[in-house]
Design an enzyme around this catalytic site. Structure first.
Site, PDB file in Angstrom:
ATOM      1  N   LEU A 219     151.737 -18.797  26.388  1.00 41.30           N
ATOM      2  CA  LEU A 219     150.291 -19.061  26.467  1.00 41.30           C
ATOM      3  C   LEU A 219     149.976 -20.057  27.581  1.00 41.30           C
ATOM      4  CD1 LEU A 219     149.468 -19.397  22.657  1.00 41.30           C
ATOM      5  CD2 LEU A 219     149.141 -17.410  24.131  1.00 41.30           C
TER       6      LEU A 219
ATOM      7  N   ASP B 256     160.208 -30.921  16.769  1.00 44.22           N
ATOM      8  CA  ASP B 256     159.888 -30.013  17.873  1.00 44.22           C
ATOM      9  C   ASP B 256     158.380 -30.015  18.159  1.00 44.22           C
ATOM     10  OD1 ASP B 256     160.875 -27.887  19.731  1.00 44.22           O
ATOM     11  OD2 ASP B 256     159.464 -26.670  18.585  1.00 44.22           O
TER      12      ASP B 256
ATOM     13  N   LYS C 282     156.239 -31.284  21.587  1.00 44.02           N
ATOM     14  CA  LYS C 282     155.163 -30.547  22.260  1.00 44.02           C
ATOM     15  C   LYS C 282     153.895 -31.397  22.349  1.00 44.02           C
ATOM     16  CE  LYS C 282     156.860 -26.044  20.700  1.00 44.02           C
ATOM     17  NZ  LYS C 282     156.589 -24.842  19.878  1.00 44.02           N
TER      18      LYS C 282
END
Length: 821
Positions: free
Chosen positions: A617, A682, A686
């Site tokens: 994306l 994780d 991000k």
């Protein structure tokens, strides 16, 4: 009646290396037959050298010459019997044995006198061509062709000269005409290499003589063309052993071929072309082993409108001699004295370079002649050296000459700039420069150690597009493998339609790497890594990918390794771009992150990491575009993990939490240990990457994280045990789902970062009609609240997990990188 023109074919030793090769030659000349055909042949591969060895052995009374001669005759007899019907084969063998008796007598006489005269040596050496011509002639006759075998010693008359044998054209043509009157056969098989003196003594045309023979007989027969058959497809733009990207030229001029040959290229020897040039006969270079290839045409016209530089070559083993002194300024006759002294002792000058101020003059000579050149020049200027008018005579050993050649260079502005720019880009220092007045060549003297690098660099500067990207892929796991498979399908399309050459020249995993000069076959990369790999050496891997002759290079880090991320700074400093889905650098120590960003502000260094957040994306790109257009981002919120999106969608469907996790792992959505996803670390990484894009100075430790790993299971060593034990906590997660469902809500694992620097990751509830509540499968969703999008946040949504979509994001970054080159 007008007779059809002759076509002359010349075949070298590798083309007639055995019975099968003779059959192939016969097939070629029959397929190529037009009008009348003459075939000039060399000795079988290696035979001339073996015959010359016999002469020196005989002179030295080394009795091994007897066995050597016997072996030569046996080899030819074996070939004849394999190639020909029994009758013609035995006729040929008897002729071989008769020649062998003559040779034994000659070699014996050499031994008795312990003296080897040049003409005697040439008499012996010429038998290889005689035997080869008889072999091919017998084969063509056995196939029903009307052919005549011509011993060139009966036709070709030459006399010795300083630059090599000189053809007596009148005498040679008269002899050939007489032979043709006696036997006007439409096929001739002619011995290459050999000739006779005016006195009728057998001699040779020296080294490269067989090609010369082909051109001579082309001239004597007024041929429409001469085809030189060899073991390459034609004349290449550079030596393919040093420049794997070298390509075959379709056409070139006589002058271009001569210039390249002078500078050491494996083209026709300049003397070979003389008869063709004088009569305007086109020469073709073609491949016996690939006769369908059209080869290279060499003629007076060349290829107008083609690439301004046709080829590149290097000449190694050069010394650069410089004569320098203030007393040389404006003094006439300095160059004349230098070169007269060199000529007197037979020193060959390869190139000359003189400063416009006349303060110095430099010239390149073969290295073995360097000391002699120094001595004679020092002697010639002894007075000026003692008086200080000439300050020094300097010799630099270990040099090479690199040359670019092309007829169209004079009409193409910027050729010299491109040539020297390529050398500069490859970090090659130039010691001296020369360009002919006709602007057909540019030459530079460089250090020999830089010779191959220089040749590859200048070749790439003219023959490779600026959009050639040398790529190395680290970590061919799930994402890396998917990327390589996508490149295998799409790279040929990009090259054909966009002239974008994504050339994967290296793949490395833990323990093994596969490297290729010209690019790995991506349809077979797994086999290359498994069977042809070598131990992984990251430093060597990076050095290989950043080949200085290629214009651009990038490393794709598809690992999750912090140790690999630690290498980014060095790679960027060395001119390697970095493309990665690895979050370790973007979310790692803030100091390292800032150093990498600072490096990327310099030219020729890009670090692209779109795929670290949102897989394929356009999340980071959207965030940057908002800010670059003057918008202020107030809040970033979203479901940042496609893995956890899948897990909580399945939980919402009624699946037990442990089952949903096991399914995600089986589908390749999770890390090998699902706790890496469930812990929230994780997602926190991000979120840190996005926060840093907003200019916030966050570390992962600054993010408040709610883990969905039960604390009692966090320390288990075995992943399978963790998955089994996780089922004990299914009721707790089911209860949270039921509470949310009762309120018309769903569970979503979200990350939130604000412009004030507050960041958190947690399991939250959202109404079903909310953008976050309507997610499907592995979707990610990102909501950007900005000054412009305050009332209704800008939403980016789509698949955010799986090797293919992540690899697609990396591929997209590669294309963005290439688009900006």
């Amino acid at each position: 009646m007008t007779l059809e023109p002759w076509v002359v074919h010349k075949f070298g030793g590798t083309s007639v290396a055995g019975a099968e090769r003779y059959r192939a030659v016969a097939g070629i000349v029959r397929a190529e037959h037009e009008g009348r055909t003459a075939v000039v042949v060399s000795a079988m591969s290696g035979v001339t050298d073996r015959l010359l060895t016999l002469t020196t052995q005989a002179r030295d009374r080394d009795e091994r010459w007897r066995d050597g001669l016997r072996a030569l005759v046996d080899d030819h007899a074996r070939t004849a019997r394999s190639l020909l019907p029994e009758g013609p084969a035995e006729d040929l063998v008897r002729a071989l044995q008769a020649d062998a008796e003559d040779l034994r007598a000659v070699l014996h006489a050499i031994g008795l006198g312990r003296h080897l005269a040049e003409l005697t040596q040439e008499l012996v050496a010429g038998h290889g061509e005689l035997w080869s011509a008889r072999m091919l002639h017998a084969l063509l006759v056995s196939e029903g062709l009307d052919a005549r075998c011509v011993d060139a010693r009966e036709v070709l008359v030459v006399s010795p000269a300083e630059l090599g044998p000189v053809v007596d054209w009148a005498a040679s043509r008269a002899r050939l005409d007489a032979l043709r009157e006696r036997d006007p056969a439409p096929w001739l098989v002619v011995t290459g290499y050999v000739a006779s003196t005016r006195e009728g003594v057998p001699t040779t045309l020296k080294r490269n003589g067989s090609d010369f023979s082909g051109a001579i007989f082309g001239a004597l027969l007024d041929a429409s063309r001469v085809v030189i058959w060899t073991d390459v497809d034609g004349v290449l733009t550079a030596d393919p052993r040093r420049v794997p990207e070298a390509v075959v030229l379709g056409a070139m001029s006589y002058a271009e071929a001569a210039e390249l040959a002078y500078f050491g290229a494996k083209v026709l020897h300049p003397r070979t072309m003389e008869p063709a040039v004088a009569r305007g006969i086109p020469l073709w270079i073609r491949n016996t082993f690939n006769p369908r290839h059209p080869g290279t045409r060499i003629d007076a016209r060349g290829e107008p409108g083609a690439q301004p530089v046709k080829g590149f070559s290097t000449f190694d083993g050069i010394a650069l001699v410089t004569v320098e002194g203030r007393g040389m300024l404006g003094v006439p006759g300095v160059a004349e004295r230098v070169f007269a002294a060199l000529r007197a002792v037979g020193v060959s000058v390869v190139m000359i370079s003189q400063a416009s101020s006349e303060h110095s003059i430099s010239f390149a000579v073969p290295e073995p002649q360097a000391e002699r050149a120094r001595e004679v020049v020092t002697g010639a200027f002894a007075g000026e050296l003692s008086g200080g008018a000439v300050e020094r005579v300097e010799v630099v050993l270990g040099c090479s000459v690199v040359a670019a050649v092309g007829d169209a260079m004079a009409q193409a502005p910027g050729v010299a700039a491109r040539f020297f720019g390529a050398l500069g880009g490859a970090r090659v220092s130039v010691r001296a420069i020369a360009q002919g007045a006709g602007e057909r060549n540019i030459t530079a003297v460089i250090d020999r150690r830089d010779s191959t690098r220089a040749l590859r660099a200048v070749h790439a500067g003219f023959y490779l597009s600026d959009k050639v990207l040398s790529v190395g892929v680290l970590g061919p796991g799930l994402v890396g493998a998917a990327l390589l498979d996508q490149l295998a399908l799409q790279a040929p399309v990009l090259k054909r339609e966009l002239h974008l050459d994504l050339r994967v020249r290296g793949i490395a995993r833990r323990g093994a790497m596969a490297l290729s000069e010209t690019g790995l076959d991506l349809t077979r990369w797994r086999e290359a890594l498994a069977h042809n790999g070598e131990p992984t050496d990251l430093e060597r891997f990076a050095r290989h990918v950043r080949s200085e002759h290629l214009p651009h290079a990038a490393l794709v880090d598809a690992t999750a390794s912090d140790a690999v991320a630690d290498q980014y700074a060095r790679w960027l400093e060395d001119g390697l771009h970095v493309v990665t889905p690895n979050k370790r650098a973007g979310a790692g120590p803030l100091g390292r992150y800032r150093s990498l960003q600072a490096l990327c502000r310099g030219p020729g260094r890009r670090w692209l990491y779109e795929a670290t957040v949102g897989a394929g994306l356009p999340v980071i790109a959207t965030l940057r575009e908002l800010q670059r257009t003057g918008d202020r981002v107030l809040r970033v919120e979203g479901v940042l993990s496609g893995t956890l999106s899948y897990v909580f969608n399945r939980v919402g469907d009624g699946a037990p939490f442990s089952v949903a996790v096991a399914e995600a792992r089986a589908l390749g959505y999770t890390e090998p240990d699902p706790r890496d996803d469930l812990s929230g670390t994780d997602v926190a990484r991000k979120l840190v990457i996005l926060s840093r894009e907003l200019g916030l100075s966050l570390e992962v430790s600054d993010v408040t994280v709610e883990s969905v790993v039960p604390p009692s299971l966090a320390g288990l060593d075995d992943v399978e045990e963790f998955l089994r034990e996780l089922a004990r906590f299914d009721p707790e997660m089911a209860s949270r789902r039921a509470e949310a469902e009762a309120a018309g809500e769903v569970l979503r694992y979200v990350g939130v970062a604000t412009a004030e620097g507050v960041a958190s990751v947690r399991l939250a509830r959202y109404p079903r009609e909310h953008a976050f509540g309507r997610l499907g499968a592995t979707d990610n969703v990102f909501a950007f609240t900005t000054e412009r999008y305050r009332a209704r946040p800008l939403v980016v949504q789509g698949p955010g997990a799986g090797p293919e979509v992540t690899a697609g994001g990396v591929f997209g970054d590669l294309l963005r990188l290439a688009g900006g080159l």
